[in-house]
Design a protein around this motif. Structure first.
Motif, PDB file in Angstrom:
ATOM      1  N   LYS A 196     -16.362   3.510 -32.529  1.00 32.32           N
ATOM      2  CA  LYS A 196     -16.819   3.044 -31.225  1.00 32.32           C
ATOM      3  C   LYS A 196     -18.189   3.627 -30.905  1.00 32.32           C
ATOM      4  O   LYS A 196     -19.066   2.945 -30.358  1.00 32.32           O
TER       5      LYS A 196
ATOM      6  N   TYR B 264     -21.312   1.378 -30.096  1.00 32.96           N
ATOM      7  CA  TYR B 264     -21.919   1.501 -28.769  1.00 32.96           C
ATOM      8  C   TYR B 264     -23.362   1.972 -28.855  1.00 32.96           C
ATOM      9  O   TYR B 264     -24.184   1.646 -27.992  1.00 32.96           O
TER      10      TYR B 264
ATOM     11  N   GLN C 263     -25.230  -1.033 -29.301  1.00 29.92           N
ATOM     12  CA  GLN C 263     -25.262  -1.795 -28.062  1.00 29.92           C
ATOM     13  C   GLN C 263     -26.098  -1.114 -26.971  1.00 29.92           C
ATOM     14  O   GLN C 263     -26.185  -1.616 -25.865  1.00 29.92           O
TER      15      GLN C 263
ATOM     16  N   ARG D  22     -25.496   1.789 -25.488  1.00 32.97           N
ATOM     17  CA  ARG D  22     -24.676   2.402 -24.437  1.00 32.97           C
ATOM     18  C   ARG D  22     -24.848   3.915 -24.487  1.00 32.97           C
ATOM     19  O   ARG D  22     -24.679   4.533 -25.547  1.00 32.97           O
TER      20      ARG D  22
ATOM     21  N   ALA E 279     -22.094   6.170 -26.047  1.00 35.69           N
ATOM     22  CA  ALA E 279     -21.941   6.396 -27.487  1.00 35.69           C
ATOM     23  C   ALA E 279     -21.879   7.879 -27.792  1.00 35.69           C
ATOM     24  O   ALA E 279     -21.146   8.315 -28.686  1.00 35.69           O
TER      25      ALA E 279
END
Length: 979
Positions: A610, A614, A617, A619, A622
């Motif tokens: 994840k 992330y 992405q 994020r 992360a």
């Protein structure tokens, strides 16, 4: 252990009446109470224990069992009865074997005990007898057909008063009682399986270091003291056979003379595994430098002497000799290049081994127990036509992952030596080890072993148990099946048995909750074992199969798995506080450590994946998931430290390894450096997208009135500055779980669930709208589309529907099914990824159509039908997911026929050969997948039909793909019509 007072403990028996007129009729149950009742027999009364007596001429195991019973009664009541060979006046607990105990023989001769009902080996009775002999007013008689049967009877009484078979091995404490009274009687049926045992294997990281350093340091190995405890456990489980530990860390069983003596004392049969012919541990005992190659073609005289020396040494041992020859360890025979070349040599070796046995043991070879295990390459040799003597027990192995390779054909069922099964609950080898936790689903064990039982493969059952711990429940279940298979013929009994076990250990108050937790634990492991989350041979940076989080139908399946484990972990930690203090150690071993350990292993990998996703992405979270991944690893270390150093005051130090074989899967997670573009401030990503599109246009998966699903959208920070956000739907029918919120350092992302209020939706077939997200002067647009078909036939349709380009069907959710004669698709409760599966039954020799034109015969075959409805005209593809079972025997394949509507049927066969790449994937995911192209499929109602061809096929689920490009790892939720 929590067996409540006045609890009626019923033991199902088959009773034969009218043996002799003077014999009493035995009750079908035994009652254990703390309160005296009419005709009850006191074990402990007024702080005084009833003496236990046995005949000095009886076998040593009878004395051992009698002394164990006294200690067990003391565990329960604090009072330890006297144990001896002199019968006291008044009351006595009389323990003895027919033909070895004078008193028991006298009672049988006078008709005071029903000896005629225990004619089979290892059977026993428990019965109160008044005035058994002069000076005794009453006796509780525990009589066995043979010494082992007597011991089984004694330990049956121990279990009934509350002492669990795993009391010592899992620190299960009995419910204390001041007094103990027994009423009723019991006669044991003949065991379902003759030889029932365990194989201690891969002991390098648990049992051996624990024995060497903690329990038996005077030996520095698994020696007589350790084997004594193991043999007592076997007797308590009504088992009778052991294949001793044999890895390089452990000296051979016969290296320590005390091992042989303790086996004799406990009446345990000694055998050896598939790679250890003639009771020889080649790994420890074959010295290649001194003895030469383990090659029968070039070194026959040395090998022959090696085997013959052990036969002489074991002449007085209760033994079962493994025949045949493989390599020194788990490898093929040396000196041959193929199975065809090995065949005549193996027949020669077996013949010469049997001659050695007969000559040295001085009895007909047909009277000497022998076994031949068709493991790995040996099965191929056997199937080429190996001539195995009829009296040798033929042992069928599973494929190391819980699926039995094959069983008897009709001819093999008639062999005088019978057949059996060697089954794994722990394994070291490719494609992945599973040596850490107990992760084989009870429903699968039940299904495979009952298949063997129905097939008459019931002479010998051996379970590979690794280090014993933490496989306590799997071992107990396996031995209960081997002793009395009949209850397990009902698939639902697998969970019932687990519930009963938890009730015995933890009491009725917590049994249901613990059973539900452990069943879900096994369900999650069936989807993917904890040890399979990473890879055995690659670096710990390799992503798991759950690494794709946001695709259609994935529904963030990685997070769903984390959520499922988190829920279990929360429940387990609540229970840990609630269970009685005396149950704390047992709870930690049997429930807490496996559940929490599996949860942490999943979090270690899934949070790592994840974090990687992330970061791509953009994020900020992360970084948090990277930290949580490492925290999960550290928590595994912490819990394992507790297991080894603080659990039960250090009793199990060195027993639990969190990294057997030090494989990469167990290592600390490795994460790349995370770089976040903080200038973006915040972002938005809906379910169904892995990365935000460059166009900026985003939409959720299509909503459907008839499946009524909800989908999520994540709003997240890319910078650590607090952010207030708002979401405004364009239509009243668009529902949001939240419409505004605040993101900050403690809350870096929100997941908003979007659904459709169909009561407010206009009466149109297709709906469209959007949600506008705004924060910090930036806006992002999310499209929402919904489908509300108005076809007249949908109102009464009860099948499955297309949803976002896919129809998902559980095999058990059929519209109709039809059997033919005794053949049918049969529901198997508790099995498979969907909770219930369909099995091609019966599991016996049946006629199978041989013609290649199945259109001619399909009408005569059992069939199961599934109605489904599609909303698009498109090219379709069908995937059928079955459990990766193997053919029932060498007559069969793993075939079934499929057809859609009135189209010609297609034969699908998922039989695999050897250790192929497909087989490896099958056992890792517990699924065999077959795919066929259906061509153009018009929108509207359709019917999928699956016809039974070969027995033993287990259907799990089906998917019809109508253009969805993504395939999740886990099972897709059914797309059922929800009115």
């Amino acid at each position: 252990m929590r067996l409540r007072v006045n609890l009626l403990l019923t033991i199902g028996c088959a009773f034969v009446l009218g043996i002799a007129a003077v014999q009493p009729v035995l009750a079908q149950s035994i009652q254990v109470s703390e309160v005296r009742s009419a005709n009850a027999f006191p074990l402990v009364e007024n702080s005084k224990g009833t003496a236990i007596t046995y005949d000095p001429a009886d076998a040593t195991v009878v004395r051992i069992a009698a002394e164990a019973l006294a200690a067990d009664i003391q565990q329960v009541t604090g009072v330890k009865p006297l144990v001896g060979t002199q019968t006291p006046g008044g009351l006595t607990i009389l323990v003895g074997t027919l033909g070895r105990s004078k008193v028991v023989d006298d009672l049988a001769a006078k008709g005071k005990i029903e000896a005629a009902k225990i004619l089979a080996a290892e059977t026993f009775l428990i019965q109160k007898v008044d005035f058994p002999e002069p000076g005794n007013s009453s006796a509780l008689v525990i009589a066995g057909r043979d010494p082992r049967g007597t011991a089984f009877g004694v330990f049956e009484l121990s279990k009934l008063i509350g002492v669990h078979p795993f009391s010592w091995w899992a620190d299960i404490h009995p419910n204390p009682r001041k007094s103990l009274y027994i009423s009723g009687s019991h006669v044991a049926k003949a065991p379902s399986v003759k030889y029932r045992g365990i194989f201690l294997n891969d002991e390098d990281w648990g049992l051996q270091p624990w024995a060497a350093k903690t329990f038996e340091p005077e030996t520095g190995d698994i020696g007589p003291k350790t084997y004594g405890k193991i043999f007592e456990l076997l007797l308590r489980l009504k088992a009778n056979l052991i294949w001793p530990a044999m890895h390089p860390s452990t000296k051979a069983f016969f290296h320590y003379p005390g091992n042989q003596k303790v086996a004799e004392d406990y009446a345990i049969i000694i055998g050896t595994s598939h790679a250890e012919p003639m009771l020889r541990n080649n790994v420890d005992e074959w010295d290649k430098q001194k003895m030469g190659a383990f090659n029968y073609l070039t070194n026959k005289s040395t090998i022959t002497k090696y085997w013959e020396d052990r036969i002489k040494q074991s002449a007085n041992v209760n033994a079962m000799y493994t025949l045949g020859m493989r390599g020194v360890h788990d490898s093929g025979m040396e000196g041959v290049k193929s199975a065809k070349e090995a065949l005549p040599l193996l027949e020669q070796i077996i013949g010469e081994q049997r001659s050695m046995l007969s000559k040295n043991l001085k009895k007909p070879v047909t009277e000497i127990p022998q076994a031949f295990t068709a493991y790995k390459e040996v099965l191929e040799i056997y199937d080429l036509g190996l001539k195995l003597p009829e009296d040798v027990t033929l042992v069928w192995p599973d494929d190391n992952y819980g699926y039995i390779h094959r069983l008897n054909n009709k001819a093999e069922m008639q062999r005088s030596g019978g057949s059996g099964v060697y089954y794994h609950a722990s394994y070291w080898g490719r494609p992945h080890d599973y040596l850490w936790l107990s992760s084989t689903h009870p429903a699968l064990i039940r299904e495979e072993m009952m298949k063997a039982y129905v097939n008459k493969s019931d002479k010998l059952w051996v379970l590979n148990v690794g280090d014993i711990k933490p496989l306590e429940y799997n071992i107990h279940m396996f031995m209960d099946m081997a002793w009395n298979a009949e209850p397990f013929m009902d698939p639902a009994y697998a969970k019932t048995h687990l519930a009963d076990w938890n009730k015995e250990v933890f009491g009725a108050r917590f049994a249901t909750r613990i059973t539900d937790i452990m069943w879900k634990y096994y369900d999650l492991a069936f989807e993917r074992r904890p040890e399979f989350m990473g890879w055995s041979q690659t670096e710990p940076t390799t992503q798991t199969s759950y690494s794709e989080y946001n695709h259609f139908y994935f529904g963030d399946e990685g997070q769903r798995r984390i959520d499922a484990y988190t829920k279990l972990e929360k429940e387990v930690k609540q229970l840990q506080i609630a269970v009685a203090p005396e149950d704390a150690d047992a709870f930690y071993q049997l429930v807490y450590y496996p559940v929490v350990g599996a949860s942490l292993m999943n979090r270690k990998f899934l949070y790592r994946d994840k974090s990687n996703l992330y970061a791509r992405q953009n994020r900020l979270s992360a970084e948090d998931y990277a930290r949580m991944s490492k925290e999960a690893y550290e928590s595994i270390k912490k819990e394992t430290y507790f297991y080894n150093n603080q659990l039960a005051d250090g009793k199990w130090k060195h027993m639990m390894s969190m990294e057997p074989r030090a494989l990469p899967v167990y290592k600390e997670p490795v994460l790349p450096e995370i770089t976040i573009d903080r200038s973006q401030l915040w972002g938005l990503l809906p379910e169904g997208l892995e990365l935000a599109p460059t166009s900026g246009k985003m939409s959720l998966p299509m909503f459907n009135r008839y499946t009524q699903k909800k989908y999520f959208v994540d709003i997240f920070l890319s910078d650590d500055k607090p952010l207030k956000w708002k979401a405004q739907p364009s239509q009243k029918w668009i529902k949001l779980s939240e419409s505004e919120g605040t993101l900050n350092g403690a809350n870096k992302e929100n997941r908003i669930w979007v659904s459709v209020d169909w009561e407010k939706a206009p009466a149109r077939q297709q709906l469209s709208g959007h949600v506008m997200f705004s924060a910090a002067g930036k806006k992002m647009h999310l499209e929402v589309k919904a489908l509300a078909p108005s076809a007249p036939d949908l109102a009464t349709f009860n099948g499955h529907l297309e949803d976002n380009g896919r129809v998902s069907i559980a095999a058990a959710s059929f519209s109709r099914k039809k059997g033919v004669e005794n053949k049918e698709w049969k529901l198997v409760d508790g099995l498979g990824h969907m909770g219930t599966a369909l099995m091609a039954s019966p599991l016996e020799e049946i006629s199978v159509p041989e013609t290649g034109d199945y259109e001619q015969v399909k009408a005569s075959l059992p069939v199961v039908e599934y109605d489904f409805y599609t909303f698009t005209d498109t090219v379709a593809e069908l995937k059928v997911f079955s459990l990766p079972t193997h053919p029932l025997n060498d007559r069969y394949q793993m075939s079934y026929l499929v057809s859609v509507d009135d189209r010609p049927a297609t034969l699908l066969n998922f039989k695999t050969l050897g250790r192929s790449q497909e087989w490896k994937q099958n056992v890792l995911r517990n699924a065999a997948i077959r795919t066929i192209k259906l061509g153009q499929l018009a929108k509207g109602k359709h019917t999928l039909k699956i016809y039974m061809v070969d027995p033993g096929v287990i259907l799990d689920r089906m998917e019809i793909n109508l253009g969805n490009p993504y395939q999740p790892y886990s099972a897709v939720a059914e797309t059922k019509h929800r009115k």
